[in-house]
Design a protein around this motif. Structure first.
Motif, PDB file in Angstrom:
ATOM      1  N   THR A   1      65.494  73.952  22.599  1.00  0.00           N
ATOM      2  CA  THR A   1      64.376  73.445  22.757  1.00  0.00           C
ATOM      3  C   THR A   1      62.894  73.937  21.978  1.00  0.00           C
ATOM      4  O   THR A   1      62.078  73.180  22.163  1.00  0.00           O
ATOM      5  CB  THR A   1      63.928  74.865  23.976  1.00  0.00           C
ATOM      6  OG1 THR A   1      63.941  75.901  23.531  1.00  0.00           O
ATOM      7  CG2 THR A   1      65.141  74.876  25.651  1.00  0.00           C
ATOM      8  N   VAL A   2      62.946  74.808  21.054  1.00  0.00           N
ATOM      9  CA  VAL A   2      61.585  74.475  20.446  1.00  0.00           C
ATOM     10  C   VAL A   2      61.650  73.401  19.456  1.00  0.00           C
ATOM     11  O   VAL A   2      60.919  72.305  19.395  1.00  0.00           O
ATOM     12  CB  VAL A   2      61.524  75.548  18.817  1.00  0.00           C
ATOM     13  CG1 VAL A   2      60.422  75.608  18.407  1.00  0.00           C
ATOM     14  CG2 VAL A   2      61.297  77.419  19.808  1.00  0.00           C
TER      15      VAL A   2
ATOM     16  N   ASP B   1      67.701  75.925   8.441  1.00  0.00           N
ATOM     17  CA  ASP B   1      67.068  77.027   9.883  1.00  0.00           C
ATOM     18  C   ASP B   1      65.573  77.018  10.263  1.00  0.00           C
ATOM     19  O   ASP B   1      64.730  77.539   9.146  1.00  0.00           O
ATOM     20  CB  ASP B   1      67.849  77.983   9.909  1.00  0.00           C
ATOM     21  CG  ASP B   1      67.518  79.315  10.864  1.00  0.00           C
ATOM     22  OD1 ASP B   1      66.865  79.060  11.887  1.00  0.00           O
ATOM     23  OD2 ASP B   1      68.215  80.414  11.138  1.00  0.00           O
ATOM     24  N   PHE B   2      65.369  76.436  10.783  1.00  0.00           N
ATOM     25  CA  PHE B   2      62.987  76.309  11.148  1.00  0.00           C
ATOM     26  C   PHE B   2      62.827  77.622  10.660  1.00  0.00           C
ATOM     27  O   PHE B   2      61.483  78.231  11.022  1.00  0.00           O
ATOM     28  CB  PHE B   2      63.207  75.149  11.798  1.00  0.00           C
ATOM     29  CG  PHE B   2      63.218  76.001  13.413  1.00  0.00           C
ATOM     30  CD1 PHE B   2      64.666  75.947  14.035  1.00  0.00           C
ATOM     31  CD2 PHE B   2      62.235  76.349  14.031  1.00  0.00           C
ATOM     32  CE1 PHE B   2      64.494  76.140  15.297  1.00  0.00           C
ATOM     33  CE2 PHE B   2      62.293  76.759  15.284  1.00  0.00           C
ATOM     34  CZ  PHE B   2      63.949  77.159  16.084  1.00  0.00           C
ATOM     35  N   GLN B   3      63.516  78.871  12.144  1.00  0.00           N
ATOM     36  CA  GLN B   3      63.123  80.550  11.482  1.00  0.00           C
ATOM     37  C   GLN B   3      63.160  81.059  10.605  1.00  0.00           C
ATOM     38  O   GLN B   3      62.623  81.806  10.215  1.00  0.00           O
ATOM     39  CB  GLN B   3      63.742  80.512  12.913  1.00  0.00           C
ATOM     40  CG  GLN B   3      63.682  80.321  13.922  1.00  0.00           C
ATOM     41  CD  GLN B   3      64.362  81.344  15.177  1.00  0.00           C
ATOM     42  OE1 GLN B   3      65.601  80.218  15.609  1.00  0.00           O
ATOM     43  NE2 GLN B   3      63.681  80.790  16.295  1.00  0.00           N
ATOM     44  N   LYS B   4      64.085  80.590   9.590  1.00  0.00           N
ATOM     45  CA  LYS B   4      64.128  81.313   7.987  1.00  0.00           C
ATOM     46  C   LYS B   4      63.533  80.697   6.884  1.00  0.00           C
ATOM     47  O   LYS B   4      62.732  81.310   6.227  1.00  0.00           O
ATOM     48  CB  LYS B   4      65.606  81.214   8.030  1.00  0.00           C
ATOM     49  CG  LYS B   4      65.953  82.103   6.751  1.00  0.00           C
ATOM     50  CD  LYS B   4      66.508  83.533   6.748  1.00  0.00           C
ATOM     51  CE  LYS B   4      66.366  84.529   5.956  1.00  0.00           C
ATOM     52  NZ  LYS B   4      66.161  85.558   5.951  1.00  0.00           N
ATOM     53  N   TYR B   5      63.069  79.633   6.720  1.00  0.00           N
ATOM     54  CA  TYR B   5      62.332  78.523   6.688  1.00  0.00           C
ATOM     55  C   TYR B   5      60.893  78.398   7.020  1.00  0.00           C
ATOM     56  O   TYR B   5      60.733  77.764   8.055  1.00  0.00           O
ATOM     57  CB  TYR B   5      63.351  77.120   5.578  1.00  0.00           C
ATOM     58  CG  TYR B   5      63.708  77.827   4.619  1.00  0.00           C
ATOM     59  CD1 TYR B   5      64.211  77.891   3.038  1.00  0.00           C
ATOM     60  CD2 TYR B   5      65.620  78.194   5.487  1.00  0.00           C
ATOM     61  CE1 TYR B   5      65.072  77.992   2.300  1.00  0.00           C
ATOM     62  CE2 TYR B   5      66.393  78.044   4.369  1.00  0.00           C
ATOM     63  CZ  TYR B   5      66.776  78.285   3.543  1.00  0.00           C
ATOM     64  OH  TYR B   5      67.735  78.009   2.630  1.00  0.00           O
ATOM     65  N   VAL B   6      60.022  78.462   5.892  1.00  0.00           N
ATOM     66  CA  VAL B   6      59.091  77.655   6.684  1.00  0.00           C
ATOM     67  C   VAL B   6      58.226  77.413   4.951  1.00  0.00           C
ATOM     68  O   VAL B   6      58.539  76.932   3.911  1.00  0.00           O
ATOM     69  CB  VAL B   6      57.811  78.839   7.152  1.00  0.00           C
ATOM     70  CG1 VAL B   6      57.289  79.525   5.984  1.00  0.00           C
ATOM     71  CG2 VAL B   6      56.476  78.071   7.624  1.00  0.00           C
TER      72      VAL B   6
ATOM     73  N   LEU C   1      54.296  70.872  -1.715  1.00  0.00           N
ATOM     74  CA  LEU C   1      55.111  71.511  -1.437  1.00  0.00           C
ATOM     75  C   LEU C   1      55.645  72.649  -1.800  1.00  0.00           C
ATOM     76  O   LEU C   1      56.279  72.872  -2.641  1.00  0.00           O
ATOM     77  CB  LEU C   1      55.848  70.280  -0.691  1.00  0.00           C
ATOM     78  CG  LEU C   1      56.028  69.126   0.111  1.00  0.00           C
ATOM     79  CD1 LEU C   1      56.417  67.944   0.238  1.00  0.00           C
ATOM     80  CD2 LEU C   1      54.609  68.472   1.173  1.00  0.00           C
ATOM     81  N   VAL C   2      55.237  73.959  -0.484  1.00  0.00           N
ATOM     82  CA  VAL C   2      56.228  74.913  -1.165  1.00  0.00           C
ATOM     83  C   VAL C   2      57.000  75.042   0.307  1.00  0.00           C
ATOM     84  O   VAL C   2      56.376  75.573   1.132  1.00  0.00           O
ATOM     85  CB  VAL C   2      55.432  76.183  -1.505  1.00  0.00           C
ATOM     86  CG1 VAL C   2      55.012  76.944  -1.517  1.00  0.00           C
ATOM     87  CG2 VAL C   2      54.303  75.501  -2.573  1.00  0.00           C
ATOM     88  N   LEU C   3      57.832  75.784  -0.374  1.00  0.00           N
ATOM     89  CA  LEU C   3      59.621  76.102   0.533  1.00  0.00           C
ATOM     90  C   LEU C   3      59.846  77.064  -0.005  1.00  0.00           C
ATOM     91  O   LEU C   3      59.710  77.239  -0.791  1.00  0.00           O
ATOM     92  CB  LEU C   3      60.078  74.736   0.126  1.00  0.00           C
ATOM     93  CG  LEU C   3      62.282  74.610   1.848  1.00  0.00           C
ATOM     94  CD1 LEU C   3      60.914  74.972   2.966  1.00  0.00           C
ATOM     95  CD2 LEU C   3      62.614  74.196   1.056  1.00  0.00           C
ATOM     96  N   ILE C   4      59.345  78.316   1.687  1.00  0.00           N
ATOM     97  CA  ILE C   4      59.745  79.544   1.015  1.00  0.00           C
ATOM     98  C   ILE C   4      60.749  79.536   2.153  1.00  0.00           C
ATOM     99  O   ILE C   4      60.831  79.460   3.413  1.00  0.00           O
ATOM    100  CB  ILE C   4      58.172  80.049   1.773  1.00  0.00           C
ATOM    101  CG1 ILE C   4      57.429  79.990   1.216  1.00  0.00           C
ATOM    102  CG2 ILE C   4      58.314  81.372   2.201  1.00  0.00           C
ATOM    103  CD1 ILE C   4      55.879  80.456   1.327  1.00  0.00           C
ATOM    104  N   LYS C   5      61.484  80.410   1.477  1.00  0.00           N
ATOM    105  CA  LYS C   5      63.100  81.237   1.937  1.00  0.00           C
ATOM    106  C   LYS C   5      62.326  83.178   2.885  1.00  0.00           C
ATOM    107  O   LYS C   5      62.363  83.393   1.628  1.00  0.00           O
ATOM    108  CB  LYS C   5      63.984  81.219   1.844  1.00  0.00           C
ATOM    109  CG  LYS C   5      65.394  81.686   2.514  1.00  0.00           C
ATOM    110  CD  LYS C   5      66.335  82.213   1.678  1.00  0.00           C
ATOM    111  CE  LYS C   5      68.076  82.274   2.536  1.00  0.00           C
ATOM    112  NZ  LYS C   5      68.929  82.096   1.354  1.00  0.00           N
ATOM    113  N   ALA C   6      62.099  82.634   4.132  1.00  0.00           N
ATOM    114  CA  ALA C   6      61.253  84.126   4.662  1.00  0.00           C
ATOM    115  C   ALA C   6      62.441  84.883   5.230  1.00  0.00           C
ATOM    116  O   ALA C   6      62.751  85.339   4.859  1.00  0.00           O
ATOM    117  CB  ALA C   6      60.743  84.203   5.749  1.00  0.00           C
TER     118      ALA C   6
END
Lengths: 66, 370
Positions: free
Chosen positions: A21-22, B125-130, B186-191
């Motif tokens: 959903t996001v 994974d958009f919740q792991k990387y920003v 562009l800085v890609l971070i694996k949080a």
């Protein structure tokens, strides 16, 4: 014919997000920023060749087959 | 403490780097992000900051004002160091010639990210990387860069357009000890921790709408709204005379609506009967006329809500529109705004545009680490 644009835009959102959903919401925002607001089309919207062409181009740019 | 901030208001680049280095001494940083006034020699500040931190990547950009916990500054350098509890891994790519080939530059950077992290950008994974994006703010390349990024990945890239203290001559991004113009980072971070975003624009949405019916996207110009000359239609919608439209541009921008959420497009100047904006508008876009509200109050609410959601916040990077800074200054609220972030390690800068999903104006986009 009618409703083709709505169907294609919904497919892009679904395929790009895999149902998350996001990501669905973000993808919709991306489409609106590209000038394609899914809420402005319905199953009754007349098929417009120019808009359909644009949606196909956007889908290709996003790596989604429609 | 996993995030630590420092700043310096000294005059000489070497003294600034030394002061910031001392403030962050003993902190096991994985990276340092810094924002510097354009009054400093860009190459010299980038070199000095990288030299101070040795092998630790130091990156950032020039500003039109700096933000650090508790303070809105001018003609300073602010820095944030983050450790491995915040950042598991990261990579910085410098995109050159963004004016000429923004989309090609993104594609190149993404290939490098894929090699580094060993997975396609499309699958990350958009919740792991920003991602963080910092852009030369005078190239007009933001829309194309953000669009290409959004096409290729679900990872969120957030950031801002570099400023130059309202001189509008040259802006720089900093990486690898050098300053780059006509470029973006562009800085890609694996949080290593949870992260989230704040996007706040402090505007009420009116019931007046304008449809862009004739546009020149390359010039970010709207020629007609509602099939009328843009200036005329805008003046009618806002309720001012045509002669006075420029006076209300800052308090009455327009918003592309995503549900209840406006993505702000700010008018910059009139051009004959047309209006040039700070970001582009496409033909057929329907826009709501917005009305400015209290930035300080709105930001306090947004931050409080995020604190409640996350439980605690380790640090914030705030990409804050220069137009908001100017409004705060006009209302004598700069100190009040700075104080909102007193208790949270925060850095940021006054930007020439904000990035979050797309290119936006008159907004604060914030990357928030738990």
């Amino acid at each position: 014919m009618a409703g083709q644009v709505k169907k294609m835009l919904d497919q892009i959102i679904l395929k790009k997000s895999n149902g998350n959903t996001v990501i669905m919401s973000t993808t919709k925002t991306k489409l609106i920023l590209k000038g394609l607001n899914p809420d402005k089309f319905t199953a009754l919207s007349e098929d417009n060749a120019d808009i359909i062409k644009k949606v196909r181009e956007v889908a290709a740019e996003m790596g989604v087959a429609v | 403490m996993n995030i630590k901030v420092a700043y310096s208001t000294k005059e000489k680049v070497e003294d600034i780097a030394e002061e910031i280095g001392k403030s962050l001494e003993g902190f096991d940083a994985k990276t340092v992000i810094f924002f510097a006034s354009s009054k400093f020699d860009a190459d010299a500040i980038s070199f000095a900051m990288q030299k101070t931190f040795g092998d630790i990547p130091a990156f950032g950009c020039t500003t039109s004002g700096e933000i650090v916990s508790g303070h809105m500054l001018n003609q300073s350098v602010v820095a944030m160091a983050m450790n491995s509890r915040i950042i598991e891994d990261m990579d910085i790519q410098i995109l050159q010639n963004i004016h000429e080939d923004p989309k090609g530059a993104v594609a190149g950077a993404f290939k490098a990210f894929e090699q580094k992290f060993g997975e396609p950008m499309a699958d990350m994974d958009f919740q792991k990387y920003v991602g963080i994006i910092l852009i030369d703010g005078l190239q007009g390349a933001e829309e194309q860069l953000m669009e290409k990024i959004g096409d290729l990945t679900n990872v969120t890239f957030i950031g801002g357009s570099a400023g130059d203290d309202l001189k509008f001559l040259k802006t720089h991004v900093f990486a690898q000890g050098k300053a780059h113009s006509n470029a973006a980072l562009l800085v890609l971070i694996k949080a290593a921790t949870t992260f989230d975003f704040i996007k706040t624009q402090s505007f009420a949405v009116s019931d007046k709408t304008l449809v862009a019916t004739s546009v020149d996207p390359a010039k970010r110009e709207v020629l007609e709204f509602n099939h009328q000359p843009a200036v005329e239609a805008y003046a009618q919608a806002v309720g001012v005379s045509v002669e006075n439209v420029a006076d209300v541009f800052m308090s009455n921008p327009v918003g592309l609506m995503m549900g209840d959420e406006p993505y702000v497009r700010s008018p910059q100047r009139t051009e004959g009967q047309g209006i040039v904006f700070y970001c582009n508008l496409l033909e057929g876009m329907e826009l709501a006329v917005l009305r400015s509200e209290d930035i300080v109050r709105d930001t306090k609410i947004a931050l409080g809500k995020k604190q409640e959601e996350l439980g605690a916040i380790s640090g914030i990077i705030n990409f804050h529109c220069i137009l908001r800074t100017l409004e705060l200054k006009n209302k004598n609220q700069l100190d009040d705004y700075g104080k909102i972030f007193s208790s949270v390690p925060t850095v940021g800068f006054s930007t020439y545009g904000e990035e979050y999903v797309g290119h936006i104006n008159q907004t604060a986009t914030m990357l928030v680490f738990k």
